[in-house]
Design a protein around this motif. Structure first.
Motif, PDB file in Angstrom:
ATOM      1  N   ASP A 202       0.824  -1.205   0.000  1.00 54.47           N
ATOM      2  CA  ASP A 202       0.000   0.000   0.000  1.00 54.47           C
ATOM      3  C   ASP A 202       0.862   1.261   0.000  1.00 54.47           C
ATOM      4  N   VAL A 203       1.932   1.255   0.781  1.00 49.66           N
ATOM      5  CA  VAL A 203       2.812   2.426   0.844  1.00 49.66           C
ATOM      6  C   VAL A 203       3.470   2.673  -0.511  1.00 49.66           C
ATOM      7  N   THR A 204       3.941   1.601  -1.152  1.00 52.71           N
ATOM      8  CA  THR A 204       4.587   1.779  -2.451  1.00 52.71           C
ATOM      9  C   THR A 204       3.589   2.135  -3.557  1.00 52.71           C
ATOM     10  N   LYS A 205       2.340   1.773  -3.352  1.00 48.40           N
ATOM     11  CA  LYS A 205       1.305   2.200  -4.301  1.00 48.40           C
ATOM     12  C   LYS A 205       1.079   3.701  -4.197  1.00 48.40           C
ATOM     13  N   CYS A 206       1.064   4.207  -2.964  1.00 49.93           N
ATOM     14  CA  CYS A 206       0.847   5.644  -2.742  1.00 49.93           C
ATOM     15  C   CYS A 206       2.090   6.468  -3.072  1.00 49.93           C
ATOM     16  N   TYR A 207       3.260   5.893  -2.794  1.00 47.40           N
ATOM     17  CA  TYR A 207       4.533   6.595  -3.021  1.00 47.40           C
ATOM     18  C   TYR A 207       5.463   5.647  -3.773  1.00 47.40           C
ATOM     19  N   PRO A 208       5.300   5.544  -5.091  1.00 44.76           N
ATOM     20  CA  PRO A 208       6.037   4.547  -5.890  1.00 44.76           C
ATOM     21  C   PRO A 208       7.547   4.685  -5.771  1.00 44.76           C
ATOM     22  N   ARG A 209       8.223   3.552  -5.901  1.00 45.10           N
ATOM     23  CA  ARG A 209       9.679   3.527  -5.799  1.00 45.10           C
ATOM     24  C   ARG A 209      10.352   4.079  -7.057  1.00 45.10           C
ATOM     25  N   ASN A 210       9.776   3.808  -8.215  1.00 44.62           N
ATOM     26  CA  ASN A 210      10.334   4.339  -9.469  1.00 44.62           C
ATOM     27  C   ASN A 210      11.830   4.051  -9.594  1.00 44.62           C
ATOM     28  N   ASN A 211      12.182   2.766  -9.443  1.00 47.02           N
ATOM     29  CA  ASN A 211      13.586   2.338  -9.532  1.00 47.02           C
ATOM     30  C   ASN A 211      14.461   3.022  -8.481  1.00 47.02           C
ATOM     31  N   TRP A 212      13.920   3.131  -7.265  1.00 47.20           N
ATOM     32  CA  TRP A 212      14.654   3.788  -6.187  1.00 47.20           C
ATOM     33  C   TRP A 212      15.983   3.108  -5.893  1.00 47.20           C
ATOM     34  N   SER A 213      16.052   1.803  -6.002  1.00 47.57           N
ATOM     35  CA  SER A 213      17.289   1.102  -5.695  1.00 47.57           C
ATOM     36  C   SER A 213      18.430   1.604  -6.583  1.00 47.57           C
ATOM     37  N   SER A 214      18.178   1.719  -7.861  1.00 47.60           N
ATOM     38  CA  SER A 214      19.200   2.218  -8.781  1.00 47.60           C
ATOM     39  C   SER A 214      19.510   3.683  -8.515  1.00 47.60           C
ATOM     40  N   CYS A 215      18.484   4.456  -8.218  1.00 48.98           N
ATOM     41  CA  CYS A 215      18.655   5.879  -7.946  1.00 48.98           C
ATOM     42  C   CYS A 215      19.536   6.102  -6.724  1.00 48.98           C
ATOM     43  N   PHE A 216      19.247   5.393  -5.631  1.00 50.01           N
ATOM     44  CA  PHE A 216      19.997   5.606  -4.399  1.00 50.01           C
ATOM     45  C   PHE A 216      21.414   5.059  -4.517  1.00 50.01           C
ATOM     46  N   ALA A 217      21.575   3.922  -5.183  1.00 49.50           N
ATOM     47  CA  ALA A 217      22.916   3.373  -5.380  1.00 49.50           C
ATOM     48  C   ALA A 217      23.781   4.349  -6.171  1.00 49.50           C
ATOM     49  N   ALA A 218      23.185   4.999  -7.153  1.00 45.63           N
ATOM     50  CA  ALA A 218      23.924   5.996  -7.937  1.00 45.63           C
ATOM     51  C   ALA A 218      24.320   7.192  -7.076  1.00 45.63           C
ATOM     52  N   THR A 219      23.445   7.587  -6.169  1.00 50.08           N
ATOM     53  CA  THR A 219      23.767   8.699  -5.266  1.00 50.08           C
ATOM     54  C   THR A 219      24.929   8.335  -4.347  1.00 50.08           C
ATOM     55  N   ILE A 220      24.927   7.111  -3.836  1.00 50.19           N
ATOM     56  CA  ILE A 220      26.024   6.649  -2.978  1.00 50.19           C
ATOM     57  C   ILE A 220      27.344   6.716  -3.740  1.00 50.19           C
ATOM     58  N   ARG A 221      27.330   6.203  -4.940  1.00 50.17           N
ATOM     59  CA  ARG A 221      28.565   6.185  -5.726  1.00 50.17           C
ATOM     60  C   ARG A 221      28.994   7.598  -6.121  1.00 50.17           C
ATOM     61  N   LYS A 222      28.028   8.465  -6.356  1.00 50.96           N
ATOM     62  CA  LYS A 222      28.355   9.853  -6.691  1.00 50.96           C
ATOM     63  C   LYS A 222      29.072  10.528  -5.537  1.00 50.96           C
ATOM     64  N   GLU A 223      28.522  10.387  -4.323  1.00 52.04           N
ATOM     65  CA  GLU A 223      29.173  11.029  -3.193  1.00 52.04           C
ATOM     66  C   GLU A 223      30.546  10.418  -2.917  1.00 52.04           C
ATOM     67  N   ASN A 224      30.643   9.114  -2.986  1.00 47.71           N
ATOM     68  CA  ASN A 224      31.926   8.462  -2.737  1.00 47.71           C
ATOM     69  C   ASN A 224      32.972   8.871  -3.774  1.00 47.71           C
ATOM     70  N   GLY A 225      32.502   9.151  -4.999  1.00 52.44           N
ATOM     71  CA  GLY A 225      33.427   9.628  -6.014  1.00 52.44           C
ATOM     72  C   GLY A 225      33.876  11.054  -5.762  1.00 52.44           C
ATOM     73  N   LEU A 226      32.936  11.905  -5.355  1.00 51.62           N
ATOM     74  CA  LEU A 226      33.259  13.299  -5.050  1.00 51.62           C
ATOM     75  C   LEU A 226      34.058  13.424  -3.763  1.00 51.62           C
ATOM     76  N   LYS A 227      33.739  12.575  -2.782  1.00 49.90           N
ATOM     77  CA  LYS A 227      34.311  12.685  -1.436  1.00 49.90           C
ATOM     78  C   LYS A 227      34.738  11.295  -0.971  1.00 49.90           C
ATOM     79  N   PRO A 228      35.896  10.850  -1.352  1.00 47.30           N
ATOM     80  CA  PRO A 228      36.322   9.493  -0.975  1.00 47.30           C
ATOM     81  C   PRO A 228      36.465   9.292   0.524  1.00 47.30           C
ATOM     82  N   TRP A 229      36.379  10.369   1.285  1.00 43.81           N
ATOM     83  CA  TRP A 229      36.414  10.297   2.752  1.00 43.81           C
ATOM     84  C   TRP A 229      35.006  10.226   3.363  1.00 43.81           C
TER      85      TRP A 229
END
Length: 254
Positions: A202-229
């Motif tokens: 029900d929660v995902t129906k109201c607030y869809p993930r829209n490939n959230w796993s790929s989106c968040f993984a990309a954000t993690i890698r982006k920050e780690n690339g910008l800030k290796p610390w």
């Protein structure tokens, strides 16, 4: 316990969810908790913060933040009803916990996104929206520590619930440096027993993930690339984004 501690979730809880759960998978069997059964705070502060989050966050991140609110409230109501805090305070933490990941903010500082996000949160709530300082500080602390997982020490009630809805979960084997890593329901699919599958649907129906796993993984890698610390690297430079991408619990909804 003072009213400030109770209202704003300042009571100390173990940082290790296994201590809270007593080595069990859940306190009680999870039951369906549809979105319509969970009240969304409608105070001036909540509305202002909700409007701010909608404006500043990507749609995928905003939806994630809302899912975190509803998962967290289901966990609170069913598993830990004795935990004290106002729903408004928890909603603020959910809406702002990833504010440091926006393209503008992640590039605006050398600081890790959670820490910079905590500073932004404190200034926004206290200076701009005139929230009580004790409430603004509670939310900022939760934002700063929402990826501060571990086996020792304590964390605030709001901070622990935010972890349980974002970085909470089962023990998973990662690097040799870590004996366990707490995984999340919305990000990694851990501790699935705390939230009923019908609630997730029900929660995902109201607030869809829209490939959230790929989106968040990309954000993690982006920050780690910008800030290796960056603090996120403490969760595993490859293990954490890979765990997000391999979220089997949420795969049907992505």
């Amino acid at each position: 316990m003072s009213d400030i501690v109770k209202s704003y979730g300042w009571e100390a809880k173990p940082r290790n969810p296994s201590v809270i759960l007593g080595e069990k998978k859940f306190v009680k069997d999870a039951e369906p908790q549809p979105v319509a059964s969970i009240e969304l705070p409608d105070t001036p502060l909540a509305r202002s913060t909700l409007e701010y989050a909608k404006r500043e966050l990507k749609k995928e991140t905003f939806n994630h933040s809302m899912r975190v609110y509803y998962y967290g409230k289901a966990i609170h109501v069913q598993q830990f009803p004795e935990w004290n805090f106002t729903d408004e305070t928890y909603l603020l933490a959910c809406l702002l916990h990833d504010i440091g990941t926006t393209d503008k903010n992640i590039s605006a500082t050398h600081m890790s996104f959670e820490f910079y996000g905590g500073i932004l949160t404190l200034n926004l709530l206290f200076k701009d929206f005139h929230a009580p300082i004790e409430q603004a500080e509670s939310v900022a602390e939760a934002v700063i520590r929402h990826q501060d997982i571990g086996e020792t020490g304590k964390i605030t009630t709001i901070g622990q619930l935010l972890q349980l809805a974002t970085i909470f979960g089962k023990a998973v084997q990662t690097r040799q440096r870590f004996r366990w890593l707490t995984a999340s329901t919305d990000n990694m699919g851990g501790h699935k027993e705390l939230v009923h599958v019908d609630t997730i649907a029900d929660v995902t129906k109201c607030y869809p993930r829209n490939n959230w796993s790929s989106c968040f993984a990309a954000t993690i890698r982006k920050e780690n690339g910008l800030k290796p610390w960056a603090h996120t690297t403490a969760l595993g430079e490859d293990d954490f984004p890979n765990g997000v991408l391999n979220n089997e619990l949420m795969e049907p909804y992505d």
